[in-house]
Design an enzyme around this catalytic site. Structure first.
Site, PDB file in Angstrom:
ATOM      1  N   HIS A 332     -21.279   3.440 -47.501  1.00  0.00           N
ATOM      2  CA  HIS A 332     -20.583   4.394 -48.358  1.00  0.00           C
ATOM      3  C   HIS A 332     -21.503   5.492 -48.881  1.00  0.00           C
ATOM      4  O   HIS A 332     -21.036   6.479 -49.457  1.00  0.00           O
ATOM      5  CB  HIS A 332     -19.937   3.642 -49.539  1.00  0.00           C
ATOM      6  N   ASP A 661      -1.280  10.354  14.336  1.00  0.00           N
ATOM      7  CA  ASP A 661      -0.319  10.915  13.382  1.00  0.00           C
ATOM      8  C   ASP A 661       0.148  12.300  13.797  1.00  0.00           C
ATOM      9  O   ASP A 661       1.341  12.614  13.736  1.00  0.00           O
ATOM     10  CB  ASP A 661      -0.918  10.939  11.974  1.00  0.00           C
TER      11      ASP A 661
END
EC number: 2.2.1.5
Length: 1243
Positions: A332, A661
């Protein structure tokens, strides 16, 4: 242990081995050397195999020189004490106060509250350090912020993450991983939380460390059963992405548990995380040690207390989720409560934030979107139930769009997603995941939780397999697929996994050897697509499991050598002999062909079963996909020979077709061949299509080579299921291959497998693909091959042990060595020019093609042998009656002569296949080989009556007449293949008009004209090409004689243009009986079909044979005088009748007309002998209807003077002028041109 590492809980052992290898390679088993040489110990961000070189977890940079701050104690008393990080201000070391040791006392009095009976223990070591640190922490003024955070998003996303890892590379992600990473991200926004307090020169100072070093509180069990707590630092967290953070986290935890932490690992903690929630603590306020600014405590995830007695169903109905309490205990003096509160709020936000999980999913290579935090939708359960059904349908329709099927993952910033697959689109949220919904039998259940529904749907449709099947029209087929796809994933057995790995070893060893031994030679390697070998192996194995007879493979050149070696079983030594160019002279007839076009045969023996099956690979040219219809025709022929019918036990020869492909999408013959799949004349019971999708066509990217989403979209036209599968997941590829075979067997339909992979090198081994695809090849160049990535996955998932992995590596090295050993034994042959194949097949001498008159009568009778209740069309009945009349009285026309030839074959037990466009009736309404009932549509085939003899016994003959699809390329290719597959059958294909045969030019060039010379592949297919100039325009005139003659060499085919029905009859008979397997090209008539002069007497069928050169009947019958002829007209085909009519009309005895019935091979001796019969001939002309640059003249004009120089050296041409088109488009112009030819011939 939690780990995203490819090796999971075994990662430490691999990394330890890697460390030893780096220091001293000889200290590691040699079987690991090849594996470790390019190993990167950090986790990749891809699954199942990483792309590129994974980034290493950053190491802490050297700390700047500074005076150490006061030493703080470890969190919660952890030992040893942590060391403060550096700061910009020097903090002088505080001198500890001097203490004087008290004089020893004989006995210390017991503290108050401790009796003599209590057990006491002096705390030493770590326990004493805890006491000291806890006492020191009392000097730190702390405060604590507390925040309850919804944990549902974190829970659900962790489930998704770990399910993905379980299916791919192994390992787990814990809640602490996610929370720790969120803390690090929150510190970036609130750096004050990373500060600590110090006194420098007696003044209070807030020290801001250069880095965020996250301290982990690690609870460790001791050997004595007691527990201890250590806090170790993950250094420089703020520089890490999630993958690096996890690697560093796991490294710290692993070393802590192994007792290998060093003092450096405890030093420099700036902010700590402790997670007592793992032992059930809900709320914790930990002590803050000196040198740190804050410590975060995570509590257990629990439902709010008031709901902990509620049932799961009630909790789900209310939308209640678990909470996790986070505490932030801070110094703190330097941190205020507001900052701490905002810090926790940021962590709260992150743990619910879409972008936070997006980053994590990307880092872990999870290709789809995370679970999104959304507010619960209050709609009724009935409304949501309908949406769940819609969601299931959406996944079945579009789940493939979210599947992780690309091993390259070139776009890592984009998740594979679709709005239809987003639960939020359907009005559903994460709060619905634990609610039950009616699912109408989905996965065999009536009700399921949405979580389970989604899990099953993603496993079925969105992992490494994407399935397209909802375009199939038959509900039974869709349901069959769903029952096998929408099931819990089952891993292969360990034995099966090892077998898959062994096939990958074989595939890679083969390519590695070729790349080493034959650097720069074209071989069109399989590197990057090695998984196709275990995939094909699995498909063939499943065919053997079904008890089928044979698998016939057609494929392009890429990977062909690997397939020959590892699937068909062609010996390595033979393949390498071809690489050396050492052709065996005993086999080197004809031109031969390059090594990657050749075929082979072998036998496949099951590894886990008792069956075997024949396997063959057909030869092919480099014309991509041209082999497709050839393969189908060859397979149909084999099936017809076996004759097992079309039922469940039929179609026992399986065509397996490999494609690229770009070619599958781009070549029209693919669609033509697919269109044949379900036609009764062409069915083969389903083809297994495997597309080796390396996502590039030479240098062309997919977006430049097709308009469709997938290269496979063309296959939807026949209702074939399509499986897109990640080539870096061999187990998925093997599973799909087996399912494909099962589907084919169940429904006798084609199946398409689209295996996405990559091409490690260029189109060929001498090409540099990085010039056109730099980004793709940056990824490929640093990508580990599938053999290594699969090994990593097996170890990481705990499927195989390290010992088993070593055995697999030895297997790879053993296979490589085996290949090297075989090549040393290559047989060397001297190189010599190749010889012609022409003499390999010779026409037998004295062969008769004549038949008995009674057989002709039987064929005539058969045309009136239809059943009594059969309604013959009124326009067809007179034709049938006329044919019976011709069979007895003669004047046989062309169409009936053809049927007579076919009928005689059937009576002799021969199989006949006759196809083409409109062939059964005939383009010119001439054939009527199949009669259709005018009322019912049933069929009657007169020639079928010839398949039994006069006593009713089967002859063994079969007559199969089919109208073909409107195709030339595929149709001709199919018939060529059929003739190869059944060399004893007579196979005929008729063009609608001869002009249209050029649609099959690739088949003619690559197979019909040169198949024997290139591959030793024999065919006796017959092409019937209607030809003739009749004023019908350029596209209904020419079968392009010139092209076939240009292709002819080495006796490669017979090219004929007969002019009489009987000579056509004998030509077909000779072709079917001579035992020579070479194609026959016949240019057949159109207008001549109804020419009353173009008929033959019965004796021409019963007494004659094929005559390659015909004279005018007046000379052969003895009424004409050859000595009067001074002008010789050589011609062919229907033009003869026009010339003969003019001669007859004008009475020109000085002109003789000779017909060349066979154009190639040129009947040199017969032509010479016939010309010798005209002793006074002075002028020789070749007369043709075709333009000067077409027809037979471009060849004969060169050949005739060479072979018969004494007579034909000065032969002249009479024809139309040279033309770019075959004829004029005007019938009037045609008539003028035709008349000019006749006039000039008699000039």
């Amino acid at each position: 242990m939690n780990s995203p590492s490819p090796f999971g809980q075994n990662e430490w052992l691999v990394e330890e081995m890697y460390r030893k290898f780096r220091e001293d390679p000889s200290s590691v088993d040699p079987s690991w050397h090849e594996f470790l040489v390019d190993y990167s110990p950090e986790p990749t961000n891809d699954a199942p195999a990483g792309n590129g070189k994974p980034a290493a977890a950053p190491t802490a940079p050297p700390e700047p020189a500074s005076a150490p701050a006061p030493k703080p104690a470890s969190t919660n008393g952890g030992a040893p004490p942590a060391k403060a990080d550096t700061s910009t201000t020097r903090a002088p070391e505080k001198k500890p106060e001097e203490k004087t040791s008290p004089a020893p006392k004989a006995k210390t009095a017991a503290p108050a509250g401790v009796s003599d009976d209590d057990e006491t223990q002096v705390l030493r070591g770590a326990a004493a350090a805890v006491v000291k640190n806890m006492s020191a922490s009392l000097d730190v003024p702390t405060a604590t912020s507390v925040r309850a955070i919804p944990a549902k998003a974190m829970i659900d996303n962790r489930i998704v993450i770990n399910n993905h890892l379980k299916r791919t590379r192994g390992g787990k992600i814990s809640f602490t991983h996610l929370l720790g990473y969120a803390i690090v991200q929150a510190v970036k926004k609130f750096p004050n939380m990373n500060r600590h307090f110090a006194e420098i020169d007696g003044k209070p100072v807030a020290v801001t460390p250069a880095h965020t070093n996250l301290g982990l509180a690690i609870d460790l069990p001791g050997k004595d059963g007691k527990r201890s707590l250590v806090v170790a630092a993950i250094k420089n967290c703020e520089t890490m992405h999630f993958g690096q953070f996890i690697a560093a986290y796991e490294d710290i935890v692993r070393r802590a548990r192994d007792g290998k932490l060093t003092a450096e690992d405890f030093a420099g903690v700036t902010i700590s995380l402790t997670n007592p929630g793992t032992i059930g603590t809900v709320h914790s306020v930990p002590r803050l040690m000196k040198g740190q600014g804050a410590i975060v405590g995570a509590g257990a995830m629990e439902y709010p207390a008031e709901f902990q007695g509620a049932s799961e169903e009630r909790i789900a109905e209310l939308g209640v989720g678990k909470l996790m309490t986070l505490t932030s205990t801070y110094d703190h003096r330097i941190i205020q409560g507001a900052e701490s509160g905002d810090f926790l709020r940021t962590i709260h936000t992150l743990l619910l934030d879409d972008e936070f999980y997006d980053e994590i999913f990307r880092e872990l290579g999870i290709p789809h979107e995370p679970v999104r935090w959304r507010i619960d939708n209050p709609d009724s359960i009935e409304d949501k139930n309908a949406r769940v059904i819609e969601l299931i349908a959406a996944y079945r329709n579009r789940g493939h769009l979210m599947a992780d099927i690309d091993p390259l993952r070139l776009d890592k910033t984009r998740f594979r997603s679709h709005p239809d697959l987003d639960v939020n689109t359907h009005g559903l949220t994460l709060w619905d995941l634990d609610r039950e919904f009616k699912v109408n039998g989905f996965a065999g259940k009536t009700h399921k939780k949405l979580r389970d529904i989604l899990g099953l749907l993603r496993d079925a449709y969105c992992r490494h397999i994407g399935v397209e099947y909802t375009h199939i029209l038959e509900p039974e087929q869709q349901q069959w697929l769903q029952e096998r796809i929408e099931v819990k994933h089952e891993k292969p057995t360990v034995a099966e996994q090892k077998y898959i790995l062994s096939k990958l070893n074989a595939a890679e060893a083969f390519e590695t050897f070729l790349q080493t031994k034959y650097v720069g030679q074209k071989r069109f390697s399989l590197e990057g697509a090695e998984t196709v070998i275990p995939m094909m192996d699995a498909a063939i194995d499943q065919c053997a499991e079904h008890g089928l007879d044979e698998v016939v493979i057609g494929m392009p050149h890429r990977g062909r050598l690997n397939v020959l070696a590892n699937i068909v079983g062609k010996p390595y030594s033979q393949i390498f002999t071809e690489f050396e160019g050492n052709l065996n002279p005993s086999q080197a007839h004809g031109s031969g062909d390059v090594k990657y076009h050749l075929g082979a045969n072998g036998t496949y023996i099951q590894m886990f079963g008792d069956n075997d099956i024949d396997v063959s690979l057909v030869a092919n040219p480099s014309h991509l996909e041209a082999v497709d219809p050839v393969l189908e025709g060859l397979v149909r022929a084999k099936q017809d020979i076996l004759d097992k019918g079309n039922g469940p036990d039929g179609f026992t020869v399986v065509p397996m077709m490999l494609h690229g492909d770009a070619a599958f999408a781009g070549q029209g013959v693919v669609a033509e061949t697919l269109n044949l799949a379900l036609l009764r004349g062409y069915r083969t019971g389903g083809t297994i299509h495997i597309i080796v999708n390396n996502q590039i066509g030479f240098t062309t990217s997919p977006y430049d080579s097709r308009s469709s989403e997938y290269c496979t979209d063309v296959a939807k036209m026949i209702g074939a299921p399509i499986f897109h599968v990640n080539g870096d997941d061999p187990e998925a590829c093997v599973w799909v291959a087996k399912l494909a075979v099962d589907f084919r067997q169940k429904f006798k339909k084609d199946v398409v497998i689209d295996m996405l992979c990559y091409r490690r090198r260029g189109h060929n081994e001498g090409d540099d693909p990085s010039m056109t695809q730099p980004t793709m090849y940056d990824v490929i160049d640093t990508k580990r091959g599938v053999r290594k990535s699969y090994t990593e996955a097996l170890i990481g998932r705990g499927d195989i042990s390290m010992k088993e992995a070593e055995d697999a590596l030895r297997d790879y090295q053993g296979q490589l060595e085996r290949v090297f050993n075989e090549v040393r034994e290559l047989e060397k042959h001297a190189i010599a020019p190749s010889s012609s194949v022409e003499s390999d097949q010779m026409v037998p001498a004295g062969m008769s093609t004549a038949v008995d008159k009674s057989l002709l009568a039987r064929i005539g009778d058969a045309h009136l042998g239809y059943p009594d209740d059969f309604n013959v069309h009124p326009r067809v009945k007179p034709v049938l009656e006329k044919r019976r009349e011709m069979a007895y009285e003669g004047k046989v026309d062309w169409a009936f002569a053809e049927l007579l030839a076919l009928g005689t074959f059937l009576a002799e037990g021969k199989t006949i296949r006759f196809t083409g466009q409109d062939t059964r009736r005939g383009t010119f309404t001439q054939r009527h080989s199949v009669i259709i009932d005018r009322q019912t549509g049933r069929e009657f085939t007169p020639l079928d009556l010839l398949t039994v003899d006069s006593d009713g016994n089967p002859t063994g003959g079969k007559f199969m007449a089919y109208d073909s699809a409107l195709s030339e390329f595929a149709a001709v290719g199919f018939e060529y293949g059929y003739s190869v597959g059944n060399p004893n059958a007579l196979v005929l294909w008729e063009a609608q008009f001869g002009d249209f045969v050029n649609g099959a030019q690739s088949i003619i060039d690559e197979f019909i004209s040169s198949g024997e010379a290139k591959w030793g592949q024999l065919s006796d297919v017959v092409l019937l090409l209607p030809h003739g100039h009749e004023g019908q325009g350029p596209d209904h005139t020419s079968g392009r004689i010139e092209r076939f003659l240009l292709l002819w060499a080495e006796g490669s085919m017979t090219i004929a243009m007969p002019s009489t029905p009987a000579n056509y009859f004998h030509l077909l008979r000779r072709h079917g009986l001579d035992g020579i397997h070479r194609p026959l090209i016949v240019f057949t008539p159109k207008s001549m079909l109804r020419n009353k002069a173009a008929v033959s007497d019965l004796k021409d069928f019963t007494e004659m044979k094929f005559r390659s050169v015909l004279e005018e009947p007046t000379y052969t019958e003895g009424t004409g005088d050859r000595s009067k002829a001074k002008r010789i007209l050589l011609t062919s085909g229907k033009l003869y009748y026009e010339l003969a009519a003019r001669k007859s009309k004008e009475g020109r005895d000085d002109v003789a007309i000779l017909r060349l019935e066979q154009l190639a091979p040129l009947p040199k001796r017969r032509l010479a002998a016939t010309l010798d019969e005209y002793p006074n001939a002075e002028q020789y002309f070749w007369v043709q209807e075709e333009p000067a640059n077409q027809g037979a003249w471009p060849t004969l004009g060169l050949t005739l003077p060479e072979v018969l120089p004494e007579k034909l050296a000065g032969i002249k041409r009479i024809s139309r002028r040279a033309m770019s088109a075959p004829s004029s488009g005007s019938s009037k112009v045609h008539a003028v041109e035709q008349q000019e030819i006749i006039d000039e011939a008699f000039g």
